[in-house]
Write a protein that holds these residues in place. Structure first.
Motif, PDB file in Angstrom:
ATOM      1  N   VAL A  81      70.030  17.715  18.959  1.00  0.00           N
ATOM      2  CA  VAL A  81      68.890  18.094  19.783  1.00  0.00           C
ATOM      3  C   VAL A  81      69.408  18.826  21.012  1.00  0.00           C
ATOM      4  O   VAL A  81      70.346  18.389  21.657  1.00  0.00           O
ATOM      5  CB  VAL A  81      68.089  16.844  20.194  1.00  0.00           C
ATOM      6  N   ASN A  82      68.802  19.944  21.337  1.00  0.00           N
ATOM      7  CA  ASN A  82      69.188  20.719  22.517  1.00  0.00           C
ATOM      8  C   ASN A  82      68.000  20.816  23.465  1.00  0.00           C
ATOM      9  O   ASN A  82      66.840  20.894  23.036  1.00  0.00           O
ATOM     10  CB  ASN A  82      69.614  22.141  22.129  1.00  0.00           C
ATOM     11  N   ARG A  83      68.302  20.855  24.740  1.00  0.00           N
ATOM     12  CA  ARG A  83      67.265  20.980  25.749  1.00  0.00           C
ATOM     13  C   ARG A  83      67.555  22.237  26.547  1.00  0.00           C
ATOM     14  O   ARG A  83      68.670  22.455  27.005  1.00  0.00           O
ATOM     15  CB  ARG A  83      67.257  19.749  26.654  1.00  0.00           C
ATOM     16  N   SER A  84      66.558  23.055  26.741  1.00  0.00           N
ATOM     17  CA  SER A  84      66.734  24.312  27.454  1.00  0.00           C
ATOM     18  C   SER A  84      65.771  24.364  28.624  1.00  0.00           C
ATOM     19  O   SER A  84      64.601  23.991  28.490  1.00  0.00           O
ATOM     20  CB  SER A  84      66.481  25.496  26.503  1.00  0.00           C
ATOM     21  N   VAL A  85      66.285  24.825  29.771  1.00  0.00           N
ATOM     22  CA  VAL A  85      65.434  24.954  30.952  1.00  0.00           C
ATOM     23  C   VAL A  85      65.579  26.372  31.507  1.00  0.00           C
ATOM     24  O   VAL A  85      66.246  26.595  32.510  1.00  0.00           O
ATOM     25  CB  VAL A  85      65.806  23.916  32.031  1.00  0.00           C
ATOM     26  N   PRO A  86      64.986  27.364  30.843  1.00  0.00           N
ATOM     27  CA  PRO A  86      65.065  28.720  31.389  1.00  0.00           C
ATOM     28  C   PRO A  86      64.102  28.886  32.554  1.00  0.00           C
ATOM     29  O   PRO A  86      63.115  28.160  32.680  1.00  0.00           O
ATOM     30  CB  PRO A  86      64.652  29.586  30.203  1.00  0.00           C
ATOM     31  N   ASP A  87      64.402  29.829  33.401  1.00  0.00           N
ATOM     32  CA  ASP A  87      63.541  30.132  34.536  1.00  0.00           C
ATOM     33  C   ASP A  87      63.021  31.541  34.360  1.00  0.00           C
ATOM     34  O   ASP A  87      63.799  32.495  34.310  1.00  0.00           O
ATOM     35  CB  ASP A  87      64.324  30.014  35.854  1.00  0.00           C
ATOM     36  N   GLY A 140      55.765  26.362  44.636  1.00  0.00           N
ATOM     37  CA  GLY A 140      55.162  27.519  43.983  1.00  0.00           C
ATOM     38  C   GLY A 140      55.622  27.722  42.564  1.00  0.00           C
ATOM     39  O   GLY A 140      55.606  28.856  42.058  1.00  0.00           O
ATOM     40  N   CYS A 141      56.033  26.634  41.890  1.00  0.00           N
ATOM     41  CA  CYS A 141      56.529  26.729  40.520  1.00  0.00           C
ATOM     42  C   CYS A 141      55.615  25.951  39.578  1.00  0.00           C
ATOM     43  O   CYS A 141      55.033  24.926  39.958  1.00  0.00           O
ATOM     44  CB  CYS A 141      57.950  26.185  40.396  1.00  0.00           C
ATOM     45  N   ALA A 142      55.531  26.419  38.342  1.00  0.00           N
ATOM     46  CA  ALA A 142      54.814  25.706  37.290  1.00  0.00           C
ATOM     47  C   ALA A 142      55.817  25.303  36.214  1.00  0.00           C
ATOM     48  O   ALA A 142      56.795  26.005  35.970  1.00  0.00           O
ATOM     49  CB  ALA A 142      53.720  26.578  36.692  1.00  0.00           C
ATOM     50  N   ILE A 143      55.585  24.150  35.570  1.00  0.00           N
ATOM     51  CA  ILE A 143      56.492  23.660  34.529  1.00  0.00           C
ATOM     52  C   ILE A 143      55.751  23.640  33.203  1.00  0.00           C
ATOM     53  O   ILE A 143      54.685  23.037  33.076  1.00  0.00           O
ATOM     54  CB  ILE A 143      57.021  22.252  34.859  1.00  0.00           C
ATOM     55  N   GLU A 144      56.332  24.300  32.209  1.00  0.00           N
ATOM     56  CA  GLU A 144      55.771  24.341  30.857  1.00  0.00           C
ATOM     57  C   GLU A 144      56.724  23.613  29.913  1.00  0.00           C
ATOM     58  O   GLU A 144      57.926  23.854  29.933  1.00  0.00           O
ATOM     59  CB  GLU A 144      55.585  25.787  30.402  1.00  0.00           C
ATOM     60  N   VAL A 145      56.197  22.720  29.088  1.00  0.00           N
ATOM     61  CA  VAL A 145      57.010  21.927  28.167  1.00  0.00           C
ATOM     62  C   VAL A 145      56.745  22.384  26.734  1.00  0.00           C
ATOM     63  O   VAL A 145      55.589  22.496  26.303  1.00  0.00           O
ATOM     64  CB  VAL A 145      56.688  20.420  28.306  1.00  0.00           C
ATOM     65  N   LYS A 146      57.808  22.658  25.985  1.00  0.00           N
ATOM     66  CA  LYS A 146      57.720  23.017  24.567  1.00  0.00           C
ATOM     67  C   LYS A 146      58.576  22.042  23.767  1.00  0.00           C
ATOM     68  O   LYS A 146      59.802  22.094  23.819  1.00  0.00           O
ATOM     69  CB  LYS A 146      58.204  24.447  24.343  1.00  0.00           C
ATOM     70  N   GLN A 147      57.940  21.153  23.028  1.00  0.00           N
ATOM     71  CA  GLN A 147      58.656  20.147  22.235  1.00  0.00           C
ATOM     72  C   GLN A 147      58.709  20.630  20.786  1.00  0.00           C
ATOM     73  O   GLN A 147      57.835  20.311  19.967  1.00  0.00           O
ATOM     74  CB  GLN A 147      57.968  18.789  22.351  1.00  0.00           C
ATOM     75  N   GLU A 148      59.746  21.413  20.467  1.00  0.00           N
ATOM     76  CA  GLU A 148      59.893  21.989  19.142  1.00  0.00           C
ATOM     77  C   GLU A 148      60.639  21.062  18.192  1.00  0.00           C
ATOM     78  O   GLU A 148      60.688  21.318  16.988  1.00  0.00           O
ATOM     79  CB  GLU A 148      60.625  23.335  19.254  1.00  0.00           C
ATOM     80  N   ILE A 174      58.854  27.440  34.955  1.00  0.00           N
ATOM     81  CA  ILE A 174      60.028  26.755  34.394  1.00  0.00           C
ATOM     82  C   ILE A 174      59.637  26.225  33.023  1.00  0.00           C
ATOM     83  O   ILE A 174      58.709  25.419  32.901  1.00  0.00           O
ATOM     84  CB  ILE A 174      60.478  25.608  35.312  1.00  0.00           C
ATOM     85  N   THR A 175      60.339  26.690  31.998  1.00  0.00           N
ATOM     86  CA  THR A 175      60.041  26.269  30.629  1.00  0.00           C
ATOM     87  C   THR A 175      61.095  25.277  30.170  1.00  0.00           C
ATOM     88  O   THR A 175      62.294  25.573  30.185  1.00  0.00           O
ATOM     89  CB  THR A 175      60.037  27.473  29.671  1.00  0.00           C
ATOM     90  N   VAL A 176      60.636  24.094  29.776  1.00  0.00           N
ATOM     91  CA  VAL A 176      61.527  23.044  29.271  1.00  0.00           C
ATOM     92  C   VAL A 176      61.319  22.942  27.762  1.00  0.00           C
ATOM     93  O   VAL A 176      60.236  22.584  27.305  1.00  0.00           O
ATOM     94  CB  VAL A 176      61.231  21.692  29.949  1.00  0.00           C
TER      95      VAL A 176
END
Length: 358
Positions: free
Chosen positions: A347-353, A294-302, A336-338
């Motif tokens: 470079v930093n990677r963030s995985v907030p919920d 029941g989760c969706a994953i959103e990717v933001k490559q900034e 879930i936003t990556v």
């Protein structure tokens, strides 16, 4: 080469190795025995390093001998045998913990590694005041009385639990009335703790593998028997079997990862990794798993480009662990936003919920 020349060469090699900072491997007992043999031959030819026995003034090779020449006894021919100061000097030069005791079991010399091992100086004191273990003291007595080299392993409980290996060789100095002993020690505590951890680890892994394997075996027997003509039961059991095989696959992957990390420990990475591409591949592989939870994953490559030096497999493993944890503990429904972004160049990677509104 004669036997005497060979042993003399071995003795010199030991001292030269010590001076060059070479660590003698004492893991195998024969290495201990070879080290003692070379040590005693070195001492017998009078090679000393000028290290004094506690409480005694002893001459070294470079000492001023003017006071000795005035002593009539010093003009007498030197007697054959090993002098106590030579034994003490070689004991002090050994790179492993070593203790020299006289016939009365009084510590005649103790080298710096042994002092560090027991966290105190044992010079001019009875051996039992330093090591009180009955099996060890009995081995010392037997080695001296039987004139044989004895190896023993014992455990101490005070001040902390530790396991020690001792090799005890009888020695004689011309000043002594009887035999003393040269004792070489090795701390086995870390090794035994590691072995216990490995045994526990293997037991845990075996249990983790046995459980899904037993389930798979049971489901296979059921599918071949009572559920052979039941499509609904087959779908249910096949789903459970798929879950169990996935569990075993993750466990094997973890084991392989641990083995690789241990093998490559301390080696700097040399590969070039595109974080956006690597993390993007992990996200795509986990979308189906996230959807089932029941989760969706959103990717933001900034950060573009996001190129770093590293090991692509290890970075992918870290990203996978982070995202799997977010799926497992984030709850449903959730997003879930990556994010991949720059902070002061790295470079930093963030995985907030982020929890969705119901």
């Amino acid at each position: 080469m004669s036997a005497k020349s060979f042993l003399l060469t071995a003795g010199l090699a030991v001292l030269l190795g010590v001076a060059a900072g070479v660590v003698v491997d004492a893991v195998i007992s024969i290495s201990f025995v070879s080290l003692i043999a070379a040590t005693l031959v070195t001492a017998s030819v009078g090679i000393g390093l000028g290290v004094a026995i506690p409480g005694k003034r002893l001459p070294g090779p470079a000492a001023d001998r003017s006071d000795v020449a005035a002593d009539p006894a010093a003009e007498e021919p030197q007697r054959d045998g090993i002098q106590e100061f030579a034994l003490a000097n070689v004991t002090a030069a050994l790179p492993i913990p070593a203790i020299l005791i006289d016939p009365g079991q009084i510590i005649a010399a103790i080298n710096p590694p042994a002092t560090a091992l027991f966290d105190r100086d044992g010079g001019d004191r009875p051996l039992p005041s330093l090591i009180r273990h009955p099996a060890f003291l009995e081995a010392v007595r037997e080695a001296v009385e039987m004139e044989e080299t004895i190896e023993t392993t014992f455990a101490e409980a005070v001040p902390a639990v530790r396991h020690l290996q001792a090799l005890i060789a009888p020695v004689r100095a011309e000043e002594w009335e009887g035999r003393g002993a040269l004792i070489l020690l090795r701390d086995l505590t870390t090794q035994m703790k590691t072995e216990q951890m490995r045994a526990d680890f293997i037991a845990n892994v075996s249990h983790e593998l046995r459980t899904p394997l037993a389930s798979l075996q049971g489901f296979v027997e059921t599918l071949r028997g009572p559920a052979a003509g039941d499509p609904e039961a087959q779908r249910q059991f096949l789903g459970i079997m798929d879950e169990q095989t996935g569990r075993m696959t993750r466990l094997v992957d973890t084991l392989m990862s641990l083995s690789r990390i241990e093998a490559e420990q301390g080696l700097p990475p040399t590969g070039v990794v595109d974080i956006n591409e690597t993390v993007g591949g992990v996200v795509e592989a986990l979308r189906v798993v996230a959807s089932k939870q029941g989760c969706a994953i959103e990717v933001k490559q900034e950060a573009d480009p996001a190129i770093i030096t590293g090991d692509e497999d290890q970075i992918a493993r870290v990203a996978r662990n982070l995202i799997e944890n977010a799926i497992k503990y984030g709850g449903a429904p959730s997003t879930i936003t990556v994010r991949t972004y720059n902070v002061s160049n790295p470079v930093n990677r963030s995985v907030p919920d982020e929890e969705r509104e119901a």
